[in-house]
Structure formats: C-alpha cells, structure tokens
Design a protein around this motif. Sequence first.
Motif, PDB file in Angstrom:
ATOM      1  N   GLY A 231      35.891  23.530  62.639  1.00 45.11           N
ATOM      2  CA  GLY A 231      34.645  23.901  62.502  1.00 45.11           C
ATOM      3  C   GLY A 231      34.384  24.570  61.203  1.00 45.11           C
ATOM      4  O   GLY A 231      35.445  24.854  60.278  1.00 45.11           O
ATOM      5  N   GLU A 232      33.395  25.263  61.150  1.00 50.10           N
ATOM      6  CA  GLU A 232      32.953  26.381  59.832  1.00 50.10           C
ATOM      7  C   GLU A 232      33.266  27.777  60.242  1.00 50.10           C
ATOM      8  O   GLU A 232      32.918  28.218  61.191  1.00 50.10           O
ATOM      9  CB  GLU A 232      31.558  25.891  59.475  1.00 50.10           C
ATOM     10  N   TYR A 233      33.780  28.189  59.341  1.00 50.47           N
ATOM     11  CA  TYR A 233      34.268  29.829  59.277  1.00 50.47           C
ATOM     12  C   TYR A 233      33.552  30.545  58.123  1.00 50.47           C
ATOM     13  O   TYR A 233      34.009  30.411  57.170  1.00 50.47           O
ATOM     14  CB  TYR A 233      35.698  30.280  59.426  1.00 50.47           C
ATOM     15  N   ALA A 234      32.591  31.221  58.428  1.00 52.61           N
ATOM     16  CA  ALA A 234      31.827  31.973  57.453  1.00 52.61           C
ATOM     17  C   ALA A 234      32.601  33.442  57.225  1.00 52.61           C
ATOM     18  O   ALA A 234      33.041  33.946  58.188  1.00 52.61           O
ATOM     19  CB  ALA A 234      30.161  32.778  57.700  1.00 52.61           C
ATOM     20  N   TYR A 235      32.826  33.660  55.953  1.00 45.79           N
ATOM     21  CA  TYR A 235      33.521  35.148  55.409  1.00 45.79           C
ATOM     22  C   TYR A 235      32.861  35.563  54.540  1.00 45.79           C
ATOM     23  O   TYR A 235      31.832  34.986  53.915  1.00 45.79           O
ATOM     24  CB  TYR A 235      34.890  34.731  55.131  1.00 45.79           C
ATOM     25  N   GLU A 236      33.063  36.790  54.284  1.00 47.65           N
ATOM     26  CA  GLU A 236      32.357  37.770  53.237  1.00 47.65           C
ATOM     27  C   GLU A 236      33.570  38.411  52.369  1.00 47.65           C
ATOM     28  O   GLU A 236      34.185  39.059  53.116  1.00 47.65           O
ATOM     29  CB  GLU A 236      31.503  38.597  53.708  1.00 47.65           C
ATOM     30  N   VAL A 237      33.460  38.473  51.288  1.00 46.18           N
ATOM     31  CA  VAL A 237      34.240  39.256  50.308  1.00 46.18           C
ATOM     32  C   VAL A 237      33.491  40.376  49.983  1.00 46.18           C
ATOM     33  O   VAL A 237      32.372  40.365  49.356  1.00 46.18           O
ATOM     34  CB  VAL A 237      34.666  38.438  48.754  1.00 46.18           C
ATOM     35  N   VAL A 238      34.349  41.513  50.172  1.00 51.18           N
ATOM     36  CA  VAL A 238      33.704  42.809  49.793  1.00 51.18           C
ATOM     37  C   VAL A 238      34.198  43.601  48.553  1.00 51.18           C
ATOM     38  O   VAL A 238      35.540  43.710  48.778  1.00 51.18           O
ATOM     39  CB  VAL A 238      33.373  43.751  50.868  1.00 51.18           C
ATOM     40  N   LEU A 239      33.627  43.906  47.452  1.00 51.85           N
ATOM     41  CA  LEU A 239      34.072  44.578  46.353  1.00 51.85           C
ATOM     42  C   LEU A 239      33.907  46.162  46.457  1.00 51.85           C
ATOM     43  O   LEU A 239      32.615  46.134  46.386  1.00 51.85           O
ATOM     44  CB  LEU A 239      34.088  44.191  45.055  1.00 51.85           C
ATOM     45  N   ARG A 240      34.667  46.986  46.256  1.00 54.67           N
ATOM     46  CA  ARG A 240      34.289  48.372  46.425  1.00 54.67           C
ATOM     47  C   ARG A 240      35.120  49.180  45.166  1.00 54.67           C
ATOM     48  O   ARG A 240      36.080  48.760  44.870  1.00 54.67           O
ATOM     49  CB  ARG A 240      34.857  49.006  47.406  1.00 54.67           C
ATOM     50  N   ASP A 241      34.428  50.253  44.594  1.00 54.23           N
ATOM     51  CA  ASP A 241      35.089  50.969  43.521  1.00 54.23           C
ATOM     52  C   ASP A 241      36.264  51.829  44.102  1.00 54.23           C
ATOM     53  O   ASP A 241      36.260  52.306  45.159  1.00 54.23           O
ATOM     54  CB  ASP A 241      34.019  52.044  43.013  1.00 54.23           C
ATOM     55  N   LYS A 242      37.348  51.582  43.360  1.00 46.86           N
ATOM     56  CA  LYS A 242      38.479  52.204  43.962  1.00 46.86           C
ATOM     57  C   LYS A 242      38.254  53.878  44.062  1.00 46.86           C
ATOM     58  O   LYS A 242      39.081  54.372  44.893  1.00 46.86           O
ATOM     59  CB  LYS A 242      39.626  52.039  43.101  1.00 46.86           C
ATOM     60  N   GLU A 243      37.595  54.218  43.032  1.00 45.34           N
ATOM     61  CA  GLU A 243      37.707  55.791  43.018  1.00 45.34           C
ATOM     62  C   GLU A 243      36.872  56.567  44.001  1.00 45.34           C
ATOM     63  O   GLU A 243      37.483  57.415  44.921  1.00 45.34           O
ATOM     64  CB  GLU A 243      37.210  56.197  41.653  1.00 45.34           C
ATOM     65  N   ASN A 244      35.415  56.089  44.166  1.00 40.33           N
ATOM     66  CA  ASN A 244      34.461  56.767  45.257  1.00 40.33           C
ATOM     67  C   ASN A 244      34.273  55.795  46.409  1.00 40.33           C
ATOM     68  O   ASN A 244      33.315  56.152  47.008  1.00 40.33           O
ATOM     69  CB  ASN A 244      33.295  56.952  44.378  1.00 40.33           C
ATOM     70  N   LYS A 245      35.005  54.671  46.607  1.00 44.83           N
ATOM     71  CA  LYS A 245      34.687  53.966  47.582  1.00 44.83           C
ATOM     72  C   LYS A 245      33.259  53.148  47.674  1.00 44.83           C
ATOM     73  O   LYS A 245      32.805  52.803  48.781  1.00 44.83           O
ATOM     74  CB  LYS A 245      35.046  54.388  49.084  1.00 44.83           C
ATOM     75  N   ALA A 246      32.665  53.186  46.378  1.00 44.79           N
ATOM     76  CA  ALA A 246      31.145  52.898  46.605  1.00 44.79           C
ATOM     77  C   ALA A 246      31.336  51.333  46.665  1.00 44.79           C
ATOM     78  O   ALA A 246      32.114  50.532  46.083  1.00 44.79           O
ATOM     79  CB  ALA A 246      30.597  53.315  45.175  1.00 44.79           C
ATOM     80  N   TYR A 247      30.402  50.876  47.229  1.00 43.18           N
ATOM     81  CA  TYR A 247      30.080  49.226  47.550  1.00 43.18           C
ATOM     82  C   TYR A 247      29.314  48.699  46.451  1.00 43.18           C
ATOM     83  O   TYR A 247      28.671  49.237  45.796  1.00 43.18           O
ATOM     84  CB  TYR A 247      29.243  49.043  48.835  1.00 43.18           C
ATOM     85  N   LEU A 248      30.180  47.827  45.781  1.00 40.98           N
ATOM     86  CA  LEU A 248      29.702  46.911  44.471  1.00 40.98           C
ATOM     87  C   LEU A 248      29.053  45.733  44.729  1.00 40.98           C
ATOM     88  O   LEU A 248      27.888  45.644  44.255  1.00 40.98           O
ATOM     89  CB  LEU A 248      30.946  46.832  43.491  1.00 40.98           C
ATOM     90  N   THR A 249      29.690  44.857  45.503  1.00 44.80           N
ATOM     91  CA  THR A 249      29.033  43.561  45.803  1.00 44.80           C
ATOM     92  C   THR A 249      29.714  42.958  47.076  1.00 44.80           C
ATOM     93  O   THR A 249      30.526  43.321  47.368  1.00 44.80           O
ATOM     94  CB  THR A 249      29.171  42.719  44.544  1.00 44.80           C
ATOM     95  N   ARG A 250      28.828  41.878  47.477  1.00 46.25           N
ATOM     96  CA  ARG A 250      29.319  40.931  48.483  1.00 46.25           C
ATOM     97  C   ARG A 250      29.187  39.565  48.155  1.00 46.25           C
ATOM     98  O   ARG A 250      28.350  39.205  47.304  1.00 46.25           O
ATOM     99  CB  ARG A 250      28.681  41.139  49.790  1.00 46.25           C
ATOM    100  N   LEU A 251      30.039  38.763  48.578  1.00 50.61           N
ATOM    101  CA  LEU A 251      30.023  37.187  48.362  1.00 50.61           C
ATOM    102  C   LEU A 251      30.356  36.443  49.815  1.00 50.61           C
ATOM    103  O   LEU A 251      31.117  36.990  50.340  1.00 50.61           O
ATOM    104  CB  LEU A 251      31.035  36.878  47.248  1.00 50.61           C
ATOM    105  N   ILE A 252      29.605  35.377  49.837  1.00 49.15           N
ATOM    106  CA  ILE A 252      29.654  34.780  50.999  1.00 49.15           C
ATOM    107  C   ILE A 252      30.304  33.363  50.976  1.00 49.15           C
ATOM    108  O   ILE A 252      29.511  32.773  49.898  1.00 49.15           O
ATOM    109  CB  ILE A 252      28.338  34.899  51.744  1.00 49.15           C
ATOM    110  N   GLY A 253      31.182  33.000  51.534  1.00 48.94           N
ATOM    111  CA  GLY A 253      31.689  31.337  51.477  1.00 48.94           C
ATOM    112  C   GLY A 253      31.942  30.843  52.844  1.00 48.94           C
ATOM    113  O   GLY A 253      31.637  31.730  53.835  1.00 48.94           O
ATOM    114  N   LYS A 254      32.181  29.745  52.972  1.00 42.85           N
ATOM    115  CA  LYS A 254      32.636  29.073  54.189  1.00 42.85           C
ATOM    116  C   LYS A 254      33.776  28.414  53.886  1.00 42.85           C
ATOM    117  O   LYS A 254      34.344  27.868  53.009  1.00 42.85           O
ATOM    118  CB  LYS A 254      31.575  28.045  54.498  1.00 42.85           C
ATOM    119  N   ILE A 255      34.914  28.231  55.268  1.00 39.88           N
ATOM    120  CA  ILE A 255      36.154  27.624  55.112  1.00 39.88           C
ATOM    121  C   ILE A 255      35.751  26.539  56.379  1.00 39.88           C
ATOM    122  O   ILE A 255      35.175  27.142  57.578  1.00 39.88           O
ATOM    123  CB  ILE A 255      37.091  28.661  55.731  1.00 39.88           C
TER     124      ILE A 255
END
Length: 389
Positions: A231-255
């Motif tokens: 079946g399909e598995y939705a996943y999300e890639v989360v990128l954050r700033d290393k220094e202050n842990k600020a959330y930068l972006t999200r990307l969504i894909g499927k396997i």
Amino acid sequence: MDADVLDSVEDVEAVDSAESFPSLPADELVITTKGEVPHFQPLGKTILTLGREADNDISLGSKAISRHHARLEKRDDQWYVTDLGSTNGTFLAKEQLATNVEYPWQSGHPLQFGPFTLQWQSPRDLTNGQTLVLMPDEYEVAADVIETSVDDMLDVSLVDPLLSVQLGDSAEIKLAILNQATLDKQLTVAIIGIPDHWFELPPYAIKIIPNTPRTIKIKLNIPQSTLVTAGEYAYEVVLRDKENKAYLTRLIGKIVVAPAYDFSLRLVQDTAPNNAALKLQVKNLGNIASTYRFQTEAADKLMMGGKQWTTALASGLSIDAEFRVSAAKRPFFGSAQKHPFTLIVEDEAGTSKRVDSQIEITPHISLWKGLLALIVFTLLLITLALLLR
C-alpha cells in the motif's frame, strides 16, 4: 562521510554530536494536525494542562477539545498524562484513557486529543539523532499539500515524491536544496510518517553553501517482513535550523510498497494410516491478503476428502487445512501397501506449491494373521485326524 548519504563531504559540517544537536532547555512537544505544519513547543514546566480555554498551559483551539481536557506531569524523566473528565476522551496509542487516572506517556507514543496528535522527545533523543515516528494509520497528510516553507530563501524539493518499492528493496529519498541567502545554512533532518528503521538520516548537521545546488540522499531500506503490508505510506521530511531549532520547511512524499505473494506448506505427517485426517499448514509469507485454492492428486485406488476448496489468509497468518485419505477398496487379505498422493495449493497470483505424501493401506486380514490362521487350521485338522483313528 558515506557518499550514499550525501553528495560530498562538503555538504556536512563534521562536528561532534553535541555541537550538531545542542541540548535543549527542556523536552519538546510536537503537535500535529491533518494537513497542517507540525508545531514544536518546549515543555518548560513539569506540570501542564491542555484544553480549549486560554488559561491552559497549552491551548488547543477545537470544539472537540474540552475546556480543561488533560494534565501532563513529569517525574524522574518520565511524563504522565491524566484525562480530566473530557467529553471526547484522551487516547494514548489508540487506547482511550480512564478519567482521572494517571498513565505513563513514553517518548514517541502518539497522544490523541480530538484532531490533534501529540508526541514528546527529550534533548537526549535529539542528541542521539533520533526522530519522532508516526505510523501511517496514525498520521494522515492532506493529499493536496505537497510543500510548505517558512524560509523564502531556502528552495527545497523532493526529486522523487512518489517512490515505488518492493519488500527488501533499497531506495533513496532525494532532497534538492538551493540556499538563496548570502550566509551558510546548517540544517537537521527529521522524517515523520514511516518507521525509523526504514531509513538512515545524516548523522551530522548539513551545511548548505549559498547559491550552490545540493542533493541530500537519505537511504531507504524496506524490511523483508510480512508486517510491511502492501500500500501507500505518506511521509514528511522536516528541515530545521541547527542553531535555534527553528522550523524551516516541510516536504511530503509517498512510498508505494508493491504486493508480494508468497506462502509456505508443511504437512504434519509423512505417512498416514488409512482414512486418517491429515493436517496441511499453509502460512501467508507475503505482505498482502491472499485467497488459496486447495486441490489433491491421488492414485486411482485412493479417495480424497476435500477435493477442492478455497480459504483467505491475511498477511503473516496461517491455517491448518484438513484432508482425509482412504482406500477406494480395501483388500481382504495380503500385506500392507503404501500409496502416494499429492496436495496442491495455489494462491491468487497463480503460484502453486505441492506436498507429496503417502498412506498405508492395510487389508482386513494381514498376511501374518492369515498364515497363522492357516497353521492353526492345519494343526486342528491333524489333531482331528489322529483322534479319529
């Protein structure tokens, strides 16, 4: 650095883990709702309340949330959750909690309040490079949301947003990144939505040089297991700033995990007596439910009970199918004879497997009993003849 993980060593700032993942002042709460950007909130107090009202430590704006819904408390590095008599309930790992009863809440276990899913992670988890994981049936991604970014100077995209794999396959999640700012950016990567043993994250912070396109490769290893259903598995890639842990972006894909059909057969007895019940164990070794058709092949002198039928098995389950084999005509006198037969099982993909066995057919009067009876009868005749002299 392994070239399979990143394009080159220039992408990675080789610093120790303490510098790559600096200690947080407190545990961190991740709040997720369907189709929304995850919210990361430090847990700066040891006792917090959650609810719809603004006087709660964590206010969740939804009519499905009670005014004062639940309480969180930390003792000895362990968090506990208590439902405060909410209308719609509190669910921990899909199990509804009893009212006013304290339950231990483990790191990474999903806590459900109406449309909100909460998980917590400790600074120790982040230092070790661990990430939160929500299983596919616990985490849903809006189909129309492909990419969301809060950093206009960071251009990030998934090279292959839809990956097709099979059990035991290896693949790569590729992130194309362009830093359009004038300064370097150092990022950490997390993946949500698929089990953490499926992928290998970069062990260091990722250094992105301005105006230099880079591709980050995250190794993906799909286990050879019946637990990985098709079946399909939705996943999300989360990128954050290393220094202050600020959330930068999200990307969504499927396997997309392709269906794999496989099964095993095991016959309990190699040889069975006449008219005995034989048990054939069939186990579904694939990752998808399948229907199995049973057939038998036997010599002309045998009769088979259960000539042909079907049964359905979910992935990983087994069944004991019972067959009864008997002689079409049992001989009156003679020695025991063994007759072969074959059991055949075919799945819905058209794959068939065979098991050969045999039954032992004994006559009504065995050879040694017949000889013994003949000897006794002969002795009786001799004795009778002697008495009549």
